[in-house]
Design an enzyme around this catalytic site. Structure first.
Site, PDB file in Angstrom:
ATOM      1  N   GLU A 131       0.857  -1.191   0.000  1.00  0.00           N
ATOM      2  CA  GLU A 131       0.000   0.000   0.000  1.00  0.00           C
ATOM      3  C   GLU A 131       0.895   1.244   0.000  1.00  0.00           C
ATOM      4  O   GLU A 131       2.085   1.143   0.317  1.00  0.00           O
ATOM      5  CB  GLU A 131      -0.892  -0.004   1.252  1.00  0.00           C
ATOM      6  CG  GLU A 131      -1.784  -1.222   1.291  1.00  0.00           C
ATOM      7  CD  GLU A 131      -2.793  -1.199   2.431  1.00  0.00           C
ATOM      8  OE1 GLU A 131      -2.727  -0.269   3.277  1.00  0.00           O
ATOM      9  OE2 GLU A 131      -3.640  -2.099   2.475  1.00  0.00           O
ATOM     10  N   SER A 136       7.223  -2.797   3.308  1.00  0.00           N
ATOM     11  CA  SER A 136       7.985  -3.812   4.049  1.00  0.00           C
ATOM     12  C   SER A 136       7.205  -4.323   5.255  1.00  0.00           C
ATOM     13  O   SER A 136       7.260  -5.504   5.591  1.00  0.00           O
ATOM     14  CB  SER A 136       9.310  -3.208   4.530  1.00  0.00           C
ATOM     15  OG  SER A 136      10.041  -2.697   3.445  1.00  0.00           O
ATOM     16  N   PHE A 162       1.907  -0.338  -6.595  1.00  0.00           N
ATOM     17  CA  PHE A 162       3.005  -1.112  -7.215  1.00  0.00           C
ATOM     18  C   PHE A 162       2.546  -2.521  -7.592  1.00  0.00           C
ATOM     19  O   PHE A 162       3.322  -3.472  -7.467  1.00  0.00           O
ATOM     20  CB  PHE A 162       4.225  -1.230  -6.283  1.00  0.00           C
ATOM     21  CG  PHE A 162       4.755   0.069  -5.736  1.00  0.00           C
ATOM     22  CD1 PHE A 162       4.757   1.221  -6.497  1.00  0.00           C
ATOM     23  CD2 PHE A 162       5.286   0.127  -4.459  1.00  0.00           C
ATOM     24  CE1 PHE A 162       5.268   2.420  -5.993  1.00  0.00           C
ATOM     25  CE2 PHE A 162       5.803   1.307  -3.936  1.00  0.00           C
ATOM     26  CZ  PHE A 162       5.787   2.463  -4.704  1.00  0.00           C
ATOM     27  N   ILE A 163       1.312  -2.691  -7.989  1.00  0.00           N
ATOM     28  CA  ILE A 163       0.799  -4.048  -8.217  1.00  0.00           C
ATOM     29  C   ILE A 163       1.040  -4.521  -9.656  1.00  0.00           C
ATOM     30  O   ILE A 163       0.462  -3.980 -10.598  1.00  0.00           O
ATOM     31  CB  ILE A 163      -0.709  -4.125  -7.857  1.00  0.00           C
ATOM     32  CG1 ILE A 163      -0.943  -3.574  -6.438  1.00  0.00           C
ATOM     33  CG2 ILE A 163      -1.227  -5.556  -8.007  1.00  0.00           C
ATOM     34  CD1 ILE A 163      -0.081  -4.188  -5.337  1.00  0.00           C
ATOM     35  N   GLU A 252       8.103 -17.130  -3.136  1.00  0.00           N
ATOM     36  CA  GLU A 252       8.291 -15.898  -3.906  1.00  0.00           C
ATOM     37  C   GLU A 252       9.779 -15.521  -3.965  1.00  0.00           C
ATOM     38  O   GLU A 252      10.299 -15.142  -5.004  1.00  0.00           O
ATOM     39  CB  GLU A 252       7.490 -14.785  -3.218  1.00  0.00           C
ATOM     40  CG  GLU A 252       7.352 -13.544  -4.025  1.00  0.00           C
ATOM     41  CD  GLU A 252       6.325 -12.593  -3.401  1.00  0.00           C
ATOM     42  OE1 GLU A 252       6.641 -11.415  -3.303  1.00  0.00           O
ATOM     43  OE2 GLU A 252       5.222 -13.034  -3.011  1.00  0.00           O
ATOM     44  N   GLY A 349      31.294  -0.660 -23.130  1.00  0.00           N
ATOM     45  CA  GLY A 349      31.643   0.721 -23.416  1.00  0.00           C
ATOM     46  C   GLY A 349      30.396   1.536 -23.704  1.00  0.00           C
ATOM     47  O   GLY A 349      29.325   1.288 -23.126  1.00  0.00           O
ATOM     48  N   GLY A 374      10.388  -7.968  -1.101  1.00  0.00           N
ATOM     49  CA  GLY A 374      11.199  -7.980   0.124  1.00  0.00           C
ATOM     50  C   GLY A 374      12.559  -7.388  -0.176  1.00  0.00           C
ATOM     51  O   GLY A 374      13.345  -7.980  -0.927  1.00  0.00           O
TER      52      GLY A 374
HETATM   53  C1  LIG Z   1       8.137  -2.655 -10.047  1.00  0.00           C
HETATM   54  C2  LIG Z   1       7.546  -3.133  -8.775  1.00  0.00           C
HETATM   55  C3  LIG Z   1       6.630  -4.183  -8.778  1.00  0.00           C
HETATM   56  C4  LIG Z   1       6.026  -4.586  -7.587  1.00  0.00           C
HETATM   57  N1  LIG Z   1       5.076  -5.562  -7.613  1.00  0.00           N
HETATM   58  C5  LIG Z   1       4.340  -5.798  -6.490  1.00  0.00           C
HETATM   59  C6  LIG Z   1       3.201  -6.658  -6.532  1.00  0.00           C
HETATM   60  O1  LIG Z   1       2.870  -7.244  -7.574  1.00  0.00           O
HETATM   61  N2  LIG Z   1       2.458  -6.797  -5.401  1.00  0.00           N
HETATM   62  C7  LIG Z   1       2.791  -6.167  -4.236  1.00  0.00           C
HETATM   63  O2  LIG Z   1       2.081  -6.335  -3.251  1.00  0.00           O
HETATM   64  N3  LIG Z   1       3.878  -5.373  -4.156  1.00  0.00           N
HETATM   65  C8  LIG Z   1       4.652  -5.157  -5.261  1.00  0.00           C
HETATM   66  N4  LIG Z   1       5.734  -4.318  -5.197  1.00  0.00           N
HETATM   67  C9  LIG Z   1       6.043  -3.661  -3.925  1.00  0.00           C
HETATM   68  C10 LIG Z   1       7.349  -4.107  -3.291  1.00  0.00           C
HETATM   69  O3  LIG Z   1       7.264  -5.410  -2.801  1.00  0.00           O
HETATM   70  C11 LIG Z   1       7.672  -3.064  -2.225  1.00  0.00           C
HETATM   71  O4  LIG Z   1       8.059  -1.890  -2.924  1.00  0.00           O
HETATM   72  C12 LIG Z   1       8.744  -3.494  -1.258  1.00  0.00           C
HETATM   73  O5  LIG Z   1       8.276  -4.539  -0.435  1.00  0.00           O
HETATM   74  C13 LIG Z   1       9.228  -2.336  -0.374  1.00  0.00           C
HETATM   75  O6  LIG Z   1       8.165  -1.658   0.202  1.00  0.00           O
HETATM   76  P1  LIG Z   1       8.082  -0.049   0.097  1.00  0.00           P
HETATM   77  O7  LIG Z   1       8.277   0.301  -1.342  1.00  0.00           O
HETATM   78  O8  LIG Z   1       6.853   0.399   0.754  1.00  0.00           O
HETATM   79  O9  LIG Z   1       9.351   0.453   0.876  1.00  0.00           O
HETATM   80  P2  LIG Z   1       9.400   0.776   2.455  1.00  0.00           P
HETATM   81  O10 LIG Z   1       8.878  -0.372   3.219  1.00  0.00           O
HETATM   82  O11 LIG Z   1       8.804   2.121   2.677  1.00  0.00           O
HETATM   83  O12 LIG Z   1      10.969   0.878   2.668  1.00  0.00           O
HETATM   84  C14 LIG Z   1      11.731   2.044   2.319  1.00  0.00           C
HETATM   85  C15 LIG Z   1      13.204   1.736   2.619  1.00  0.00           C
HETATM   86  O13 LIG Z   1      13.342   1.461   4.005  1.00  0.00           O
HETATM   87  C16 LIG Z   1      13.930   0.183   4.179  1.00  0.00           C
HETATM   88  N5  LIG Z   1      13.376  -0.443   5.382  1.00  0.00           N
HETATM   89  C17 LIG Z   1      12.074  -0.646   5.700  1.00  0.00           C
HETATM   90  N6  LIG Z   1      11.968  -1.287   6.861  1.00  0.00           N
HETATM   91  C18 LIG Z   1      13.227  -1.479   7.317  1.00  0.00           C
HETATM   92  C19 LIG Z   1      13.779  -2.092   8.469  1.00  0.00           C
HETATM   93  N7  LIG Z   1      13.015  -2.661   9.418  1.00  0.00           N
HETATM   94  N8  LIG Z   1      15.136  -2.096   8.606  1.00  0.00           N
HETATM   95  C20 LIG Z   1      15.933  -1.547   7.654  1.00  0.00           C
HETATM   96  N9  LIG Z   1      15.462  -0.960   6.527  1.00  0.00           N
HETATM   97  C21 LIG Z   1      14.135  -0.929   6.363  1.00  0.00           C
HETATM   98  C22 LIG Z   1      13.573  -0.596   2.933  1.00  0.00           C
HETATM   99  O14 LIG Z   1      14.456  -1.664   2.702  1.00  0.00           O
HETATM  100  C23 LIG Z   1      13.706   0.502   1.883  1.00  0.00           C
HETATM  101  O15 LIG Z   1      15.050   0.662   1.530  1.00  0.00           O
HETATM  102  C24 LIG Z   1       6.384  -3.951  -6.374  1.00  0.00           C
HETATM  103  C25 LIG Z   1       7.333  -2.924  -6.378  1.00  0.00           C
HETATM  104  C26 LIG Z   1       7.897  -2.502  -7.543  1.00  0.00           C
HETATM  105  C27 LIG Z   1       8.879  -1.372  -7.508  1.00  0.00           C
END
Ligand SMILES: Cc1cc2nc3c(=O)[nH]c(=O)nc-3n(C[C@H](O)[C@H](O)[C@H](O)COP(=O)(O)OP(=O)(O)OC[C@H]3O[C@@H](n4cnc5c(N)ncnc54)[C@H](O)[C@@H]3O)c2cc1C
Length: 400
Positions: A131, A136, A162-163, A252, A349, A374
């Site tokens: 969402e 994460s 991001f679905i 996954e 290059g 993840g």
């Molecule tokens: C192209 C693409 C396709 C995707 N497809 C899907 C899909 O089909 N279905 C779906 O449900 N999701 C999908 N995702 C979502 C994806 O799984 C999430 O983007 C990912 O899990 C990270 O969540 P976030 O983007 O909210 O980052 P956040 O959770 O906001 O994290 C931001 C940063 O903080 C870091 N962070 C967060 N918590 C911690 C912690 N406890 N300790 C250290 N660092 C931390 C993260 O590693 C990251 O670097 C997709 C994403 C992309 C970009």
């Protein structure tokens, strides 16, 4: 000559040849068209359905092949060799992430209405966990599914983002908060359930997102405004979704790892060919020691990663709970693929920076590998909990 393998038999290798032929003849020639269109056509899902590729791990009763897991490994390796991360994602999300829960704990009715057409490639599936304010931290999701007074339906409200397959897909395995109002908001509680939702339901708004890579896979933000979902579309038991998710995330991550190693190998293969063609200072660039040693490093790391991933796949086939190994495999291979593609591009290059060269697309595509499914930071957190804090995980599908 193929070396004897601990894992693959002759039948697997024959299957590999047929998938490779399919990818070379029916996928690769469409790369530019699909990348430009920012989607892949339904017809290619239907074609893969006819060939049995979308039903490899699923029961024959629903049109599946019921093949052992090594067929899936072969399929995913060859899928990644199409050189189009978007295509590989669209297909792997559909088969190994979105419909997996229906196959494992869905009712017969759900299997007939959704699993069967998905295996046939007639319906395309998405999985929606993330969402805008919760990625994460899955437990922080806010999308709710509240039972109607009559109890025959849920009313869903919230937004997913991001679905993959979200824009053009037919249905979604949707992760929602159920439970009582206090449970839904309480810290540390996970009253999460999985619902199958038709993506053309009234109240759904889909917005296509622009990405820096994975162009041929469509990625959507999906809004749910009072969307009515029959209770019959609940997958498994209410409020058990968090545990279903935690277990399936292992598959996954394994899928991501298999494809990352194969993608890294593909980048190396392109580069080996180029090193043999390109000349500088009157010599093939593959004769320069500075390049040779880096190639030797990459080849070594890919081979080591591949063997660890195969071993993890083998543990998976034994039915073990392999949170540690799957997390290590996802972490190591996605980071490796990113480094490999970057290094390989360097050896092309200036041509490596040109869109005409597949390594340029790989460079864009590979970046998301350490984020989606993840992030590397989350993988390290999980591994640290197991290694340092001795946290242990148990199987959940079987437990009540
Ligand atoms: C192209 C693409 C396709 C995707 N497809 C899907 C899909 O089909 N279905 C779906 O449900 N999701 C999908 N995702 C979502 C994806 O799984 C999430 O983007 C990912 O899990 C990270 O969540 P976030 O983007 O909210 O980052 P956040 O959770 O906001 O994290 C931001 C940063 O903080 C870091 N962070 C967060 N918590 C911690 C912690 N406890 N300790 C250290 N660092 C931390 C993260 O590693 C990251 O670097 C997709 C994403 C992309 C970009």
């Amino acid at each position: 000559m193929n070396r004897p393998s601990l894992y693959f038999r002759d039948e697997h290798e024959l299957f590999r040849q047929s998938v490779r032929q399919f990818i070379d003849n029916e996928v690769v020639p469409h790369t530019d068209a699909w990348e430009t269109a920012r989607r892949i056509p339904l017809s290619i899902f239907q074609r893969m359905g006819q060939l049995g590729y979308l039903g490899l791990p699923f029961p024959e009763e629903y049109g599946g092949v019921n093949a052992d897991f090594w067929y899936s490994v072969v399929f995913l390796e060859e899928l990644a060799r199409c050189g189009m991360g978007g295509f590989a994602t669209a297909v792997s999300v559909h088969e190994y992430m979105a419909i997996n829960h229906i196959a494992r704990v869905g009712s017969t009715d759900l299997k007939q209405r959704y699993l069967q057409p998905a295996i046939a490639g007639e319906k395309v599936a998405a999985l929606a966990i993330t969402e805008p304010d919760a990625g994460s931290d899955v437990s922080a999701i806010r999308t709710t599914a509240i039972r109607t007074d009559a109890g025959d339906a849920y009313i869903v409200n919230g937004t997913k983002t991001f679905i993959s397959n979200g824009t053009y897909g037919d249905f979604v395995t949707l992760v929602v908060k159920t439970g009582s109002p206090t449970e839904r908001t309480g810290a540390g509680t996970h009253p999460i359930s999985l619902l199958v939702v038709d993506l053309d339901s009234p109240g759904i708004t889909r917005t296509k997102l622009n990405k820096i890579g994975w162009h041929s896979s469509d990625t959507a933000e999906i809004r749910f405004d009072d969307v009515r979902v029959p209770v019959a579309n609940l997958i498994g038991q209410e409020n058990r979704g968090f545990y279903y998710l935690m277990e399936s995330l292992q598959l996954e991550r394994l899928v991501a790892a298999v494809m990352a190693v194969s993608g890294a190998q593909l980048a190396l293969d392109w580069t080996l060919q180029y090193l043999n063609e390109r000349e500088a200072f009157g010599k093939k660039i593959g004769t320069f020691q500075a390049i040779r040693h880096q190639i030797a490093n990459i080849a070594t790391e890919i081979e080591m990663a591949r063997q660890f991933v195969y071993h993890t796949c083998w543990l998976f086939t034994q039915g073990d709970v392999i949170v540690k190994e799957c997390s290590m495999a996802k972490l190591a291979t996605s980071e490796l693929q990113k480094r490999v593609v970057d290094t390989c591009l360097q050896f092309f290059g200036g041509y490596g920076y040109m869109e005409d060269y597949p390594i340029a697309r790989a460079y864009r595509d590979v970046r998301v590998g350490t984020i989606a499914g993840g992030s590397s930071e989350i993988m390290r957190e999980i591994i640290a909990k197991i290694v340092i804090d001795a946290v242990a995980y148990k199987p959940v599908y079987q437990s009540k």
